[in-house]
Design a protein around this motif. Structure first.
Motif, mmCIF file in Angstrom:
data_model
loop_
_atom_site.group_PDB
_atom_site.id
_atom_site.type_symbol
_atom_site.label_atom_id
_atom_site.label_comp_id
_atom_site.label_asym_id
_atom_site.label_seq_id
_atom_site.Cartn_x
_atom_site.Cartn_y
_atom_site.Cartn_z
ATOM 1 N N UNK A 146 42.597 14.927 24.491
ATOM 2 C CA UNK A 146 43.100 13.766 23.766
ATOM 3 C C UNK A 146 42.114 13.174 22.790
ATOM 4 N N UNK A 147 40.860 13.684 22.764
ATOM 5 C CA UNK A 147 39.814 13.096 21.903
ATOM 6 C C UNK A 147 39.123 14.157 21.058
ATOM 7 N N UNK A 148 39.895 15.050 20.482
ATOM 8 C CA UNK A 148 39.313 16.158 19.727
ATOM 9 C C UNK A 148 38.463 15.676 18.561
ATOM 10 N N UNK A 149 38.923 14.657 17.872
ATOM 11 C CA UNK A 149 38.204 14.210 16.684
ATOM 12 C C UNK A 149 36.870 13.542 17.026
ATOM 13 N N UNK A 150 36.721 13.090 18.261
ATOM 14 C CA UNK A 150 35.494 12.405 18.635
ATOM 15 C C UNK A 150 34.380 13.359 19.025
ATOM 16 N N UNK A 151 34.721 14.610 19.269
ATOM 17 C CA UNK A 151 33.712 15.583 19.707
ATOM 18 C C UNK A 151 33.204 16.352 18.497
ATOM 19 N N UNK A 152 31.990 16.012 18.114
ATOM 20 C CA UNK A 152 31.359 16.686 16.972
ATOM 21 C C UNK A 152 30.015 17.233 17.403
ATOM 22 N N UNK A 153 29.625 18.294 16.750
ATOM 23 C CA UNK A 153 28.379 18.961 17.107
ATOM 24 C C UNK A 153 27.188 18.031 16.962
ATOM 25 N N UNK A 154 27.207 17.197 15.931
ATOM 26 C CA UNK A 154 26.082 16.306 15.670
ATOM 27 C C UNK A 154 26.242 14.946 16.342
#
Length: 449
Positions: free
Chosen positions: A197-205
């Motif tokens: 549900x939080x794909x956009x919040x998971x970033x590599x940096x």
């Protein structure tokens, strides 16, 4: 129409180039470095594997490919050079397939074909498609590797990655780059699975990803297993290569005297100028954005200019070959500009800043993993080369240009193709009409890239 492009592009390229190839082939038996490549290729073609020229500094991949000529009794200079032309025909097909994938439907198949043609006639690359040099066939192996890696077909990708290293050792950098991107992307993908549900919040940096990894041993274990499953094939290339460097003491085989690793940071500035100059479509599309950013962050721009000027002052390295070999365009650029006017290399620093910014903006749409690994790969492959040689820019430029921001085809793309074609006309005109003699050579010498 997609299927017809796969046939039209390689066949059309080879037929278009064949008359020019025959003209180049008739000018001389050996053209500069072919003095080493052709006798070695002929020896391997005749299965004389005990023959080896100690002045050759690469693995024998280029010469092993010559074995395909042996059943056809074509172990000749023309046969060896034809391998490059055929390789260039394969390249245009691979360029089309990869660019079609990176365009993601923007502009259709005709646009991807246009881009493939533009890259295949990149002037330095196109010229060496007519000679028996490592460049064309090394690029073929890199593109085959990159094509399969993009499709996550890791086993065939590793096979062609190994072949690319056999062609030229520095291609190990691109294998490592793609392996690194795979590792980083896998980390993100595994974390996304646990938080759908939080794909956009998971970033590599971002901090969330690393906190999540460190806070969940099971997730970390899943990541490691997934990475091993994908990257074990690449490890089978990278680890033996590290062993080779430890035993050999250098990435170079044979004569190491002219190819000692030297920190040479201005190479990245020369490459940026090369990429901005030949990648006209990307340059024109990014120019307004770049100028706005540089003007908005004026203090940072000034600091970057001063830093680059300091690097130019303290780390400009001039290889003896650059000053002695008047058969390359780089000799004339250096002797008439960089070497003649002390101030010229400093006057170029604002252009370096601009070109580097264009380079970065052209890739700003790419995933964080690519934006981390590609600059690192550029530094490794370029900044330890003492010799300024445009051929070293070809593979990194092609990979850069294949991944530039997708957009609709317009004037900029036609201008880029037109400039490439005009430069090719000028290059071959100079090659065919300007001759001079060296004391220790009976045949006339000519100017090439």
């Amino acid at each position: 129409m997609h299927g017809s492009w796969k046939l039209v592009l390689p066949v059309g390229f080879v037929l278009y180039s064949l008359p020019l190839f025959l003209r180049v082939n008739s000018t001389s038996d050996y053209i500069i470095d072919e003095e080493f490549h052709i006798p070695q290729g002929l020896a391997f073609c005749r299965k004389q594997f005990d023959v080896w020229d100690s002045k050759i500094t690469t693995f024998p991949g280029l010469y092993l490919i010559a074995l395909v000529l042996q059943p056809f009794n074509s172990c000749t200079v023309t046969g060896l050079r034809l391998l490059s032309l055929v390789g260039a025909g394969v390249n245009i097909l691979l360029l089309y397939k990869i660019r079609r994938r990176t365009l993601a439907g923007t502009g259709g198949n005709a646009y991807a074909a246009h881009e493939a043609i533009t890259l295949s006639v990149l002037p330095p690359l196109y010229f060496f498609s007519h000679l028996y040099y490592t460049d064309t066939l090394a690029l073929t192996m890199v593109l085959l590797f990159y094509n399969y890696w993009q499709q996550e077909a890791h086993l065939p990708a590793a096979v062609f990655g190994a072949a690319s290293v056999l062609m030229r050792q520095t291609n190990i950098v691109w294998v490592c780059m793609c392996c690194g991107i795979t590792i980083l992307d896998t980390l993100v993908q595994q974390c996304v699975k646990t938080r759908p549900g939080n794909k956009k919040q998971i970033r590599l940096l971002g901090s969330d990803l690393w906190l999540q990894l460190l806070g969940s041993p099971q997730l970390l274990c899943n990541c490691i297993l997934s990475i091993l499953g994908k990257c074990c094939f690449y490890a089978s290339i990278i680890l033996p290569f590290i062993g080779f460097i430890c035993i050999n003491g250098s990435i170079v085989v044979g004569d190491k005297s002219a190819h000692e690793a030297t920190l040479h940071l201005p190479q990245i500035f020369y490459f940026a100028i090369f990429a901005a100059g030949f990648g006209i479509s990307n340059t024109l599309r990014q120019l307004r954005t770049v100028l706005t950013l540089l003007r908005r962050h004026l203090l940072l721009t000034l600091l970057a200019t001063l830093l680059i000027a300091a690097v130019v002052h303290f780390n400009t390295v001039v290889h003896p070959y650059l000053l002695a070999d008047n058969r390359h365009y780089t000799f004339y650029v250096w002797s008439r500009l960089y070497g003649r006017f002390w101030w010229f290399r400093y006057a170029m620093t604002p252009l370096y800043v601009l070109a580097l910014a264009i380079l970065c903006c052209g890739l700003r749409h790419m995933p964080d993993s690519f934006k981390l690994m590609f600059p690192l790969a550029l530094l490794l492959v370029l900044c330890f080369q003492r010799l300024l040689e445009l051929r070293y820019f070809l593979v990194p430029y092609v990979l850069f240009r294949l991944n530039t921001r997708p957009t609709r085809k317009g004037f900029a793309e036609w201008m880029e193709l037109g400039v490439h074609l005009l430069l090719n006309v000028a290059t071959f005109y100079v090659y065919f009409t300007k001759e001079f003699y060296w004391q220790n050579y009976r045949t006339p010498q000519r100017i090439i890239w």
